[in-house]
Design a protein around this motif. Structure first.
Motif, PDB file in Angstrom:
ATOM      1  N   PHE A 140       0.875  -1.163   0.000  1.00  0.00           N
ATOM      2  CA  PHE A 140       0.000   0.000   0.000  1.00  0.00           C
ATOM      3  C   PHE A 140       0.914   1.215   0.000  1.00  0.00           C
ATOM      4  O   PHE A 140       1.913   1.247   0.719  1.00  0.00           O
ATOM      5  CB  PHE A 140      -0.905   0.018   1.236  1.00  0.00           C
ATOM      6  N   VAL A 141       0.580   2.196  -0.812  1.00  0.00           N
ATOM      7  CA  VAL A 141       1.422   3.382  -0.942  1.00  0.00           C
ATOM      8  C   VAL A 141       0.555   4.634  -0.791  1.00  0.00           C
ATOM      9  O   VAL A 141      -0.417   4.801  -1.519  1.00  0.00           O
ATOM     10  CB  VAL A 141       2.141   3.419  -2.307  1.00  0.00           C
ATOM     11  N   PHE A 186      -2.856  12.683   3.091  1.00  0.00           N
ATOM     12  CA  PHE A 186      -2.251  12.452   1.780  1.00  0.00           C
ATOM     13  C   PHE A 186      -3.367  12.444   0.756  1.00  0.00           C
ATOM     14  O   PHE A 186      -4.547  12.542   1.106  1.00  0.00           O
ATOM     15  CB  PHE A 186      -1.415  11.165   1.764  1.00  0.00           C
ATOM     16  N   ASP A 187      -3.011  12.338  -0.513  1.00  0.00           N
ATOM     17  CA  ASP A 187      -4.007  12.498  -1.578  1.00  0.00           C
ATOM     18  C   ASP A 187      -4.561  11.188  -2.130  1.00  0.00           C
ATOM     19  O   ASP A 187      -5.744  11.099  -2.430  1.00  0.00           O
ATOM     20  CB  ASP A 187      -3.400  13.317  -2.732  1.00  0.00           C
ATOM     21  N   TYR A 188      -3.707  10.178  -2.305  1.00  0.00           N
ATOM     22  CA  TYR A 188      -4.135   8.912  -2.894  1.00  0.00           C
ATOM     23  C   TYR A 188      -3.574   7.748  -2.090  1.00  0.00           C
ATOM     24  O   TYR A 188      -2.470   7.819  -1.550  1.00  0.00           O
ATOM     25  CB  TYR A 188      -3.631   8.775  -4.339  1.00  0.00           C
ATOM     26  N   MET A 228       7.108   7.395  -8.835  1.00  0.00           N
ATOM     27  CA  MET A 228       7.761   8.702  -8.734  1.00  0.00           C
ATOM     28  C   MET A 228       7.788   9.430 -10.076  1.00  0.00           C
ATOM     29  O   MET A 228       7.985  10.641 -10.117  1.00  0.00           O
ATOM     30  CB  MET A 228       9.167   8.555  -8.148  1.00  0.00           C
ATOM     31  N   ALA A 229       7.561   8.694 -11.160  1.00  0.00           N
ATOM     32  CA  ALA A 229       7.527   9.308 -12.487  1.00  0.00           C
ATOM     33  C   ALA A 229       6.135   9.826 -12.850  1.00  0.00           C
ATOM     34  O   ALA A 229       5.968  10.494 -13.868  1.00  0.00           O
ATOM     35  CB  ALA A 229       7.997   8.296 -13.535  1.00  0.00           C
ATOM     36  N   GLU A 262       5.559  13.061  -2.847  1.00  0.00           N
ATOM     37  CA  GLU A 262       6.018  12.257  -1.720  1.00  0.00           C
ATOM     38  C   GLU A 262       5.239  10.943  -1.681  1.00  0.00           C
ATOM     39  O   GLU A 262       4.057  10.915  -2.035  1.00  0.00           O
ATOM     40  CB  GLU A 262       5.756  13.060  -0.445  1.00  0.00           C
ATOM     41  N   THR A 263       5.913   9.870  -1.244  1.00  0.00           N
ATOM     42  CA  THR A 263       5.249   8.580  -1.073  1.00  0.00           C
ATOM     43  C   THR A 263       5.647   7.970   0.271  1.00  0.00           C
ATOM     44  O   THR A 263       6.724   8.250   0.792  1.00  0.00           O
ATOM     45  CB  THR A 263       5.614   7.573  -2.187  1.00  0.00           C
ATOM     46  N   HIS A 264       4.764   7.161   0.802  1.00  0.00           N
ATOM     47  CA  HIS A 264       5.048   6.346   1.989  1.00  0.00           C
ATOM     48  C   HIS A 264       4.530   4.952   1.676  1.00  0.00           C
ATOM     49  O   HIS A 264       3.370   4.780   1.306  1.00  0.00           O
ATOM     50  CB  HIS A 264       4.348   6.890   3.240  1.00  0.00           C
TER      51      HIS A 264
END
Length: 162
Positions: A78-79, A114-116, A137-138, A144-146
């Motif tokens: 999950f991101v 966060f957004d998504y 990331m592209a 930003e990601t987690h």
């Protein structure tokens, strides 16, 4: 999210409609004859109800559940994704791009920190690292990601309670 009209529509389902939907969720390949026996109707009446439930949008389709490990997709992640700007153009461009990523099983716009939230399957952590750098990331607007790799799937179902 349900709307008031959704709540009314569910109330319109009778006991037999609910039994049909439960049986089809449990086994989408059940024969009409077996389904009719299960719900206590004639095969013709059962087939007509299934057609109506499909026409009215209660039944969206049928699919097979596959074993991710056998298909080199054992790692579930999950991101959380934060975008750099909150504009309709960024949202629509992101949504179109994420929809094309074959590793992505689900993507939901979230209210909160966060957004998504993205649910994806890959083979290994090395595959995820490549997916993160080459795909996520592209994507347009990603700031930003987690990542949360799944250690154990406790419950995995698409069946809705009726």
């Amino acid at each position: 999210m349900t709307s008031p009209s959704d709540a009314v529509a569910v109330v319109d389902l009778d006991r037999i409609d609910r039994r049909i939907l439960l049986a089809l969720q449990a086994d989408g390949r059940i024969t009409n004859l077996d389904l009719a026996d299960t719900v206590g109707l004639s095969p013709t009446a059962t087939a007509e109800r299934v057609k109506r439930l499909t026409r009215e949008g209660y039944i969206l389709g049928y699919s097979a559940r596959l074993d991710p490990a056998k298909l080199n997709r054992a790692l579930l992640v999950f991101v959380e994704i934060k975008l750099d700007r909150m504009t309709p153009e960024v949202f629509s461009t992101f949504a179109a791009a994420i929809a094309r990523a074959p590793q992505v099983l689900e993507c939901h716009m979230i209210a909160g920190g966060f957004d998504y939230l993205v649910k994806a399957r890959v083979g290994t952590m090395e595959d995820y690292r490549a997916f993160l750098s080459d795909v996520l990331m592209a994507l347009p607007g990603v700031r930003e990601t987690h990542t949360y790799p799944v250690m154990e799937e406790v419950k995995n179902t698409a069946a809705l309670a009726l």
